[in-house]
Design a protein around this motif. Structure first.
Motif, PDB file in Angstrom:
ATOM      1  N   ASP A 223      37.961  37.127  53.292  1.00 30.77           N
ATOM      2  CA  ASP A 223      39.160  37.943  53.524  1.00 30.77           C
ATOM      3  C   ASP A 223      40.028  38.015  52.272  1.00 30.77           C
ATOM      4  N   LEU A 224      40.215  36.868  51.619  1.00 32.45           N
ATOM      5  CA  LEU A 224      41.020  36.835  50.396  1.00 32.45           C
ATOM      6  C   LEU A 224      40.338  37.617  49.270  1.00 32.45           C
ATOM      7  N   LYS A 225      39.026  37.484  49.169  1.00 39.35           N
ATOM      8  CA  LYS A 225      38.283  38.235  48.146  1.00 39.35           C
ATOM      9  C   LYS A 225      38.511  39.732  48.316  1.00 39.35           C
ATOM     10  N   HIS A 226      38.424  40.221  49.551  1.00 47.52           N
ATOM     11  CA  HIS A 226      38.610  41.655  49.800  1.00 47.52           C
ATOM     12  C   HIS A 226      40.030  42.093  49.471  1.00 47.52           C
ATOM     13  N   PHE A 227      41.015  41.242  49.744  1.00 51.49           N
ATOM     14  CA  PHE A 227      42.404  41.571  49.396  1.00 51.49           C
ATOM     15  C   PHE A 227      42.559  41.685  47.884  1.00 51.49           C
ATOM     16  N   PHE A 228      42.075  40.690  47.149  1.00 46.59           N
ATOM     17  CA  PHE A 228      42.194  40.707  45.687  1.00 46.59           C
ATOM     18  C   PHE A 228      41.467  41.918  45.099  1.00 46.59           C
ATOM     19  N   GLU A 229      40.341  42.248  45.678  1.00 48.91           N
ATOM     20  CA  GLU A 229      39.553  43.388  45.214  1.00 48.91           C
ATOM     21  C   GLU A 229      40.330  44.692  45.421  1.00 48.91           C
ATOM     22  N   LYS A 230      40.884  44.851  46.610  1.00 48.76           N
ATOM     23  CA  LYS A 230      41.618  46.074  46.954  1.00 48.76           C
ATOM     24  C   LYS A 230      42.860  46.244  46.084  1.00 48.76           C
ATOM     25  N   GLN A 231      43.534  45.132  45.772  1.00 41.80           N
ATOM     26  CA  GLN A 231      44.785  45.202  44.994  1.00 41.80           C
ATOM     27  C   GLN A 231      44.557  45.040  43.489  1.00 41.80           C
ATOM     28  N   HIS A 232      43.311  44.918  43.074  1.00 36.56           N
ATOM     29  CA  HIS A 232      42.962  44.773  41.658  1.00 36.56           C
ATOM     30  C   HIS A 232      43.634  43.550  41.024  1.00 36.56           C
ATOM     31  N   LEU A 233      43.704  42.463  41.789  1.00 39.60           N
ATOM     32  CA  LEU A 233      44.192  41.191  41.261  1.00 39.60           C
ATOM     33  C   LEU A 233      42.965  40.449  40.722  1.00 39.60           C
ATOM     34  N   ASN A 234      42.581  40.838  39.514  1.00 39.80           N
ATOM     35  CA  ASN A 234      41.241  40.507  39.024  1.00 39.80           C
ATOM     36  C   ASN A 234      41.013  39.020  38.741  1.00 39.80           C
ATOM     37  N   SER A 235      42.029  38.320  38.263  1.00 37.05           N
ATOM     38  CA  SER A 235      41.843  36.890  37.984  1.00 37.05           C
ATOM     39  C   SER A 235      41.570  36.124  39.267  1.00 37.05           C
ATOM     40  N   GLU A 236      42.347  36.423  40.314  1.00 37.53           N
ATOM     41  CA  GLU A 236      42.142  35.741  41.589  1.00 37.53           C
ATOM     42  C   GLU A 236      40.832  36.189  42.251  1.00 37.53           C
ATOM     43  N   LEU A 237      40.473  37.444  42.053  1.00 35.47           N
ATOM     44  CA  LEU A 237      39.190  37.931  42.560  1.00 35.47           C
ATOM     45  C   LEU A 237      38.042  37.147  41.931  1.00 35.47           C
ATOM     46  N   SER A 238      38.115  36.915  40.628  1.00 35.95           N
ATOM     47  CA  SER A 238      37.058  36.161  39.931  1.00 35.95           C
ATOM     48  C   SER A 238      36.937  34.751  40.489  1.00 35.95           C
ATOM     49  N   ARG A 239      38.075  34.126  40.787  1.00 35.31           N
ATOM     50  CA  ARG A 239      38.040  32.767  41.328  1.00 35.31           C
ATOM     51  C   ARG A 239      37.411  32.740  42.718  1.00 35.31           C
ATOM     52  N   ALA A 240      37.758  33.736  43.535  1.00 31.31           N
ATOM     53  CA  ALA A 240      37.158  33.813  44.883  1.00 31.31           C
ATOM     54  C   ALA A 240      35.652  34.047  44.786  1.00 31.31           C
ATOM     55  N   GLU A 241      35.225  34.880  43.846  1.00 29.33           N
ATOM     56  CA  GLU A 241      33.798  35.158  43.675  1.00 29.33           C
ATOM     57  C   GLU A 241      33.049  33.923  43.192  1.00 29.33           C
ATOM     58  N   LEU A 242      33.686  33.124  42.346  1.00 29.13           N
ATOM     59  CA  LEU A 242      33.063  31.875  41.877  1.00 29.13           C
ATOM     60  C   LEU A 242      32.848  30.909  43.046  1.00 29.13           C
TER      61      LEU A 242
END
Length: 294
Positions: free
Chosen positions: A269-288
């Motif tokens: 859920d958090l990954k999808h939020f970061f992805e949608k809002q282009h919060l790229n640093s946090e998206l990278s952490r969720a993907e890791l």
């Protein structure tokens, strides 16, 4: 010993080896994502940790606390906007509601806006920079505690006015009352003078960090000394920006022990939020974290 007996022992040992390799204890979610925790650097002058001797809160310490937990009929997070908000600020509050619902895996609602006229003169002051500030303790004790919905587990105020905690302090990003389950954060300093399309994501990231940090306190989490984490204490915006929106593995373990959610669903859920809002640093952490879980 006959050759047959040697063969028997050999095959017996192979069978045992295969049994234990197949039944090797799998790592838990927390043990797995702990590999992505990032060590805190040594505190330097001006940092929150530099001038404070805070005690490390272990998981056992957390478990022994008398703390707020969601329970049937009292399991909703409420946000209470107070002030005069433009359309971009309203959008930021709505996205913060969405984020908190994913972060805590609890229903999160925004209540109708309250006017700044709710603040009496005794709870206001003019700061040296010229802006009006509101006494944060008044917001907690005289507004939020008295208006907390019956089904609220925690109640978070959001104001566009600057906040101060006591006369000798310049300002505060947010504070919370852990016993009462109420807190308040100010958007005032997050946009560096005015929210615009160009600084929207920077302001949003600061608001979701401070809001989840203060609500984390309401659920019993102390300032984190384990790793770079949203629960780290901060003095300044650069320090807030340096710390992750990601809760470290220890803080997630504490939170999940009080709020019984599916950790992998929360992470997705958090990954999808970061992805949608282009919060790229946090998206990278969720993907890791998700890569480790595969």
């Amino acid at each position: 010993m006959s050759l047959g007996k040697y063969n028997f022992i050999f095959f017996y040992l192979i069978t045992l080896l295969l049994f234990f390799s197949c039944h090797k204890k799998e790592k838990t979610y927390i043990e797995t994502i702990a590999l992505n925790d990032v060590q805190l650097p040594k505190a330097k002058p001006g940092d929150w940790r530099y001038s404070r001797d805070e005690k490390f809160q272990t998981f056992d310490d957390f478990q022994k606390l008398k703390k707020i937990k969601p329970e049937p009929g009292k399991n909703t997070i409420y946000l209470q906007p107070i002030g005069e908000f433009n359309e971009l600020q309203k959008k930021e509050i709505e996205l913060t509601r969405e984020y908190l619902s994913k972060y805590f895996q609890l229903q999160t609602k925004v209540l109708p806006v309250l006017s700044n006229t709710i603040f009496p003169k005794t709870a206001r002051r003019i700061f040296k920079d010229g802006q009006e500030q509101i006494l944060a303790g008044y917001v907690l004790d005289s507004i939020l505690v008295k208006r907390k919905p019956k089904d609220a587990v925690v109640f978070m105020g959001i104001t566009e006015k600057d906040l101060y905690p006591r006369p000798e302090w310049n300002y505060v990003f947010g504070i919370a009352s852990y016993q009462d389950g109420v807190g308040v954060t100010s958007m005032y300093r997050f946009a560096n003078g005015g929210l615009s399309d160009s600084n929207f994501n920077e302001s949003l990231e600061r608001l979701i960090k401070v809001s989840s940090h203060e609500i984390g306190h309401m659920f019993g989490l102390n300032h984190c000394l384990n790793a770079n984490c949203v629960m780290n204490g901060t003095n300044t915006l650069p320090e807030t920006d340096f710390h992750f929106a990601r809760a470290c593995s220890l803080c997630q373990q504490k939170l999940n022990s009080s709020i019984q959610y599916d950790p992998k669903k929360r992470l997705l859920d958090l990954k999808h939020f970061f992805e949608k809002q282009h919060l790229n640093s946090e998206l990278s952490r969720a993907e890791l974290d998700l890569q480790l879980l595969k």
